[in-house]
Design an enzyme around this catalytic site. Structure first.
Site, PDB file in Angstrom:
ATOM      1  N   HIS A 106      -0.220   2.310   2.947  1.00  0.00           N
ATOM      2  CA  HIS A 106       0.612   1.484   3.830  1.00  0.00           C
ATOM      3  C   HIS A 106       0.768   2.124   5.211  1.00  0.00           C
ATOM      4  O   HIS A 106       0.606   3.336   5.391  1.00  0.00           O
ATOM      5  CB  HIS A 106       1.987   1.260   3.213  1.00  0.00           C
ATOM      6  CG  HIS A 106       2.787   2.530   3.059  1.00  0.00           C
ATOM      7  ND1 HIS A 106       3.457   3.131   4.098  1.00  0.00           N
ATOM      8  CD2 HIS A 106       2.995   3.307   1.970  1.00  0.00           C
ATOM      9  CE1 HIS A 106       4.064   4.211   3.682  1.00  0.00           C
ATOM     10  NE2 HIS A 106       3.799   4.357   2.388  1.00  0.00           N
ATOM     11  N   GLU A 218       4.376   3.578  -5.807  1.00  0.00           N
ATOM     12  CA  GLU A 218       4.527   4.962  -5.389  1.00  0.00           C
ATOM     13  C   GLU A 218       5.201   5.785  -6.490  1.00  0.00           C
ATOM     14  O   GLU A 218       5.772   5.249  -7.444  1.00  0.00           O
ATOM     15  CB  GLU A 218       5.338   5.013  -4.089  1.00  0.00           C
ATOM     16  CG  GLU A 218       5.591   6.406  -3.509  1.00  0.00           C
ATOM     17  CD  GLU A 218       4.313   7.180  -3.199  1.00  0.00           C
ATOM     18  OE1 GLU A 218       3.542   7.450  -4.140  1.00  0.00           O
ATOM     19  OE2 GLU A 218       4.117   7.552  -2.029  1.00  0.00           O
TER      20      GLU A 218
END
Length: 358
Positions: A106, A218
């Site tokens: 990201h 994550e």
């Protein structure tokens, strides 16, 4: 939660995610190749379970981004560095047993900025489900231009995204349609100003489908920036993202007092690779996180040259894209080739000359 993976000839059931520390998961054999940029030809051919090619090696005689030659080196010191398992010659695998995966971290989130100044900021509840910064959106715009200029956008058949605000913003901004209204009746990928973005709506027209998958989230636990919102909060602001594979409305995986161990993240990453093999798509983009990527990729390459092993374990920059090829060596998939041709049409005698001679 249990994820059942079905194939034509077998069924594999895996428990997801591994938070408790039970990592008795046996993953299938993969080859993983880092795809070189155009006009750059890597110097190494690597073998199972997973292998990477460097992206910064000198140009070679082939400009093809899919040509993988073997190591060309007469220095015994290089081979000695490999220990008892020197790199073999070039390997050959059926094309239909491979997939191209474009891995993307990201863009810059507000937690990245705060954490770089003070690491303890990651514990702040103010960073819950962190969104992109204005600089992060500039990074997304640059990557959007790259995937179009390189032709990646024309080849990607599916975008898989971690269900967190910053990854979904990065995914739709990179692989989605143009911003603003396009006059079609399809739902937008992202609504205007979603996640404090100050951005116009992003169209889902003329782009691949998007699907959210929790396996590629994550490193989970403790840090509020890695905790997701409820699915009912995401759906109105990302209408064209498919959330059907997420079983729980609320985030039952993130724990305030327990942080996943690195090896647990890696085990989850291997399960994610398995899941990719259940997809029919051959070229897939995955928008995920730095911790997930590095702990997964560091599990591979023990039989590579030390410099390759080191390279694959490096952290991704914000909005960095690395393309890899994974190869199925364990008959996980059962798809037949769409390019092979059986030969001998029309029929006739075709005994090979070496067979006839015997």
């Amino acid at each position: 939660m249990q994820t059942q993976i079905k194939h034509k000839h077998s069924t594999m059931t895996s428990t997801f995610p591994t938070i408790s520390g039970n990592n008795n998961y046996v993953h299938p054999h993969f080859l993983l190749f880092l795809s070189p940029p155009p006009n750059i030809n890597p110097l190494y051919s690597l073998r199972d379970p997973v292998s990477f090619f460097p992206s910064n090696t000198k140009p070679n005689r082939s400009s093809s981004s899919t040509y993988f030659p073997t190591l060309r080196c007469s220095s015994p010191s290089v081979v000695a560095d490999m220990g008892s398992n020197p790199i073999p010659g070039t390997s050959v695998y059926p094309l239909h047993r491979s997939k191209t995966i474009h891995l993307v971290r990201h863009a810059q989130g507000i937690h990245n900025v705060a954490g770089e100044k003070d690491h303890s900021a990651y514990l702040s509840q103010e960073l819950f489900d962190a969104h992109l910064t204005p600089l992060g959106w500039q990074q997304v715009d640059n990557l959007h231009k790259h995937v179009h200029a390189s032709g990646i956008i024309d080849r990607v058949e599916l975008v898989v995204v971690s269900p967190l605000l910053r990854t979904m913003q990065t995914a739709v901004g990179t692989f989605g349609g143009e911003a603003g209204a396009d006059g079609t009746n399809v739902p937008p990928l992202m609504m205007e100003n979603a996640g404090k973005s100050n951005r116009p709506a992003i169209s889902s027209s003329k782009c691949p489908p998007f699907i959210a998958v929790e396996l590629c989230r994550e490193h989970m636990g403790v840090h509020p920036c890695d905790q997701r919102r409820s699915i009912s909060e995401y759906k109105p602001i990302f209408p064209a993202i498919d959330f059907s594979l997420i079983e729980n409305e609320d985030d039952v995986l993130w724990k305030a007092d327990v942080r996943e161990k690195n090896e647990e993240v890696a085990a989850r990453g291997k399960k994610f690779l398995d899941w990719l093999w259940t997809r029919k798509e051959k070229e897939i983009a995955v928008v995920t996180h730095s911790g997930f990527l590095v702990h997964t990729l560091r599990e591979f390459g023990d039989d590579c040259h030390p410099s390759i092993k080191s390279e694959m374990g490096t952290f991704f920059n914000n909005c960095e894209l690395r393309s890899v090829v994974i190869v199925d060596k364990s008959m996980i998939g059962s798809d037949s080739s769409t390019t092979d041709f059986p030969g001998k049409i029309p029929s006739g005698a075709d005994v090979p000359s070496d067979t006839a001679a015997t």
